[in-house]
Design a protein around this motif. Structure first.
Motif, PDB file in Angstrom:
ATOM      1  N   TYR A  17      32.454 111.712  91.546  1.00  0.00           N
ATOM      2  CA  TYR A  17      31.782 110.418  91.713  1.00  0.00           C
ATOM      3  C   TYR A  17      31.831 109.564  90.442  1.00  0.00           C
ATOM      4  CZ  TYR A  17      29.325 112.842  95.586  1.00  0.00           C
ATOM      5  OH  TYR A  17      28.999 113.544  96.707  1.00  0.00           O
ATOM      6  N   LEU A  20      33.710 106.100  90.282  1.00  0.00           N
ATOM      7  CA  LEU A  20      33.711 105.196  91.441  1.00  0.00           C
ATOM      8  C   LEU A  20      33.236 103.775  91.090  1.00  0.00           C
ATOM      9  CD1 LEU A  20      32.610 107.517  94.405  1.00  0.00           C
ATOM     10  CD2 LEU A  20      34.899 106.953  93.567  1.00  0.00           C
ATOM     11  N   HIS A  52      33.492 102.627  98.362  1.00  0.00           N
ATOM     12  CA  HIS A  52      32.743 103.716  97.720  1.00  0.00           C
ATOM     13  C   HIS A  52      32.477 104.850  98.713  1.00  0.00           C
ATOM     14  CE1 HIS A  52      29.411 105.421  95.226  1.00  0.00           C
ATOM     15  NE2 HIS A  52      28.879 105.654  96.401  1.00  0.00           N
ATOM     16  N   GLU A  53      32.097 104.505  99.938  1.00  0.00           N
ATOM     17  CA  GLU A  53      31.776 105.537 100.935  1.00  0.00           C
ATOM     18  C   GLU A  53      33.019 106.347 101.311  1.00  0.00           C
ATOM     19  OE1 GLU A  53      28.892 106.511 102.002  1.00  0.00           O
ATOM     20  OE2 GLU A  53      27.602 104.911 101.241  1.00  0.00           O
ATOM     21  N   ALA A  56      33.821 108.591  98.374  1.00  0.00           N
ATOM     22  CA  ALA A  56      32.847 109.695  98.325  1.00  0.00           C
ATOM     23  C   ALA A  56      33.197 110.740  99.381  1.00  0.00           C
ATOM     24  CB  ALA A  56      31.435 109.155  98.544  1.00  0.00           C
ATOM     25  N   GLY A 114      27.113 106.771 106.261  1.00  0.00           N
ATOM     26  CA  GLY A 114      28.238 106.356 105.418  1.00  0.00           C
ATOM     27  C   GLY A 114      29.383 105.719 106.188  1.00  0.00           C
TER      28      GLY A 114
END
Lengths: 142, 112
Positions: A17, A20, A52-53, A56, A114
């Motif tokens: 992470y 990011l 970002h999702e 991730a 998400g």
């Protein structure tokens, strides 16, 4: 002077992470290059959150936070089409997108928002598992 | 992300600044766990300076809300920036949480 056709940023990010926010910074700068975007801050945030999702998801599921793993992100800002296309490529485990149910929004959930957010906020979302790895493509028209 | 904790009477105020995401949510979760050990757990999460919230942050807040209610208390949110509030609307979490425009209003609600 010849008009710019597109700006392209390519990133190779470790499966963590940590970096990011770099992606969010790139998206914000790219949105700034397009004139007259309505609700610019909201649009930028929606794209940042979606990218970002997905990243991730790659870190969590494709690579399960393994050290030494990387994924590629290519951001293409097209001036004529007024679009931002974000493509992610990883070589981790394939993801079964169909197995992720849409959350029942009448209930309060701790997880499962998400990918719902990604589909809600972007104009196009495509995921393909191919022989060379997993490919995500997110498109937003500005 | 910065995290500060203050008290106002019997209400704990958790003030978050910056990105509230999968990288920073564990620190918030840890604080939420600490401040919800006592009953009644009365908590205001001030998000005036939160510029980015992801799905992990939403999950952390939902867990905090549940913990507060299990301990005869409540978790109020305040100061959500427009783009963050829109994510609460989209997920309908704006119906699950009580959201105030600012900290003063949230504290006032605990007095009523």
């Amino acid at each position: 002077m010849k008009q710019r056709q597109s700006d392209i940023i390519r990133l190779e990010l470790p499966a963590t992470y940590t970096y990011l926010p770099l992606l969010s910074a790139c998206i914000a700068e790219m949105i700034e290059q397009i004139d007259s975007v309505n609700d610019r801050n909201v649009v930028a945030y929606n794209i940042q959150l979606s990218a970002h999702e997905v990243c991730a998801n790659i870190v969590d599921h494709a690579y399960e936070h393994q050290d030494g793993k990387f994924f590629e992100v290519t951001l293409t800002l097209s001036f004529e089409a007024r679009s931002l296309v974000i493509e992610m490529h990883d070589t981790g485990d394939a993801f079964n997108l169909a197995s992720v149910p849409k959350p029942d929004l009448d209930e309060v959930h701790e997880h499962g928002y998400g990918l719902f957010l990604v589909h809600s906020l972007m104009d196009e979302v495509v995921y393909q598992s191919q022989p060379d790895g997993n490919h995500w493509r997110l498109v937003k028209y500005l | 992300m910065d995290l500060t904790i203050r008290s106002e009477g019997n209400v704990t105020i958790l003030e978050i600044s910056g990105r509230f995401d999968n990288r920073t949510a564990p620190a918030v979760a840890e604080e939420l766990e600490k401040v919800t050990r006592t009953e009644p757990a009365r908590l205001v999460v001030n998000m005036t300076n939160v510029s980015f919230v992801d799905s992990t942050a939403l999950a952390t807040l939902v867990q905090g809300l549940k913990r507060c209610r299990q301990r005869r208390g409540e978790l109020y949110l305040c100061g959500l920036q427009n783009q963050v509030y829109m994510i609460f609307e989209l997920t309908r979490l704006d119906k699950a949480f009580t959201i105030f425009p600012d900290e003063a209003n949230a504290l006032q609600a605990f007095e009523n």
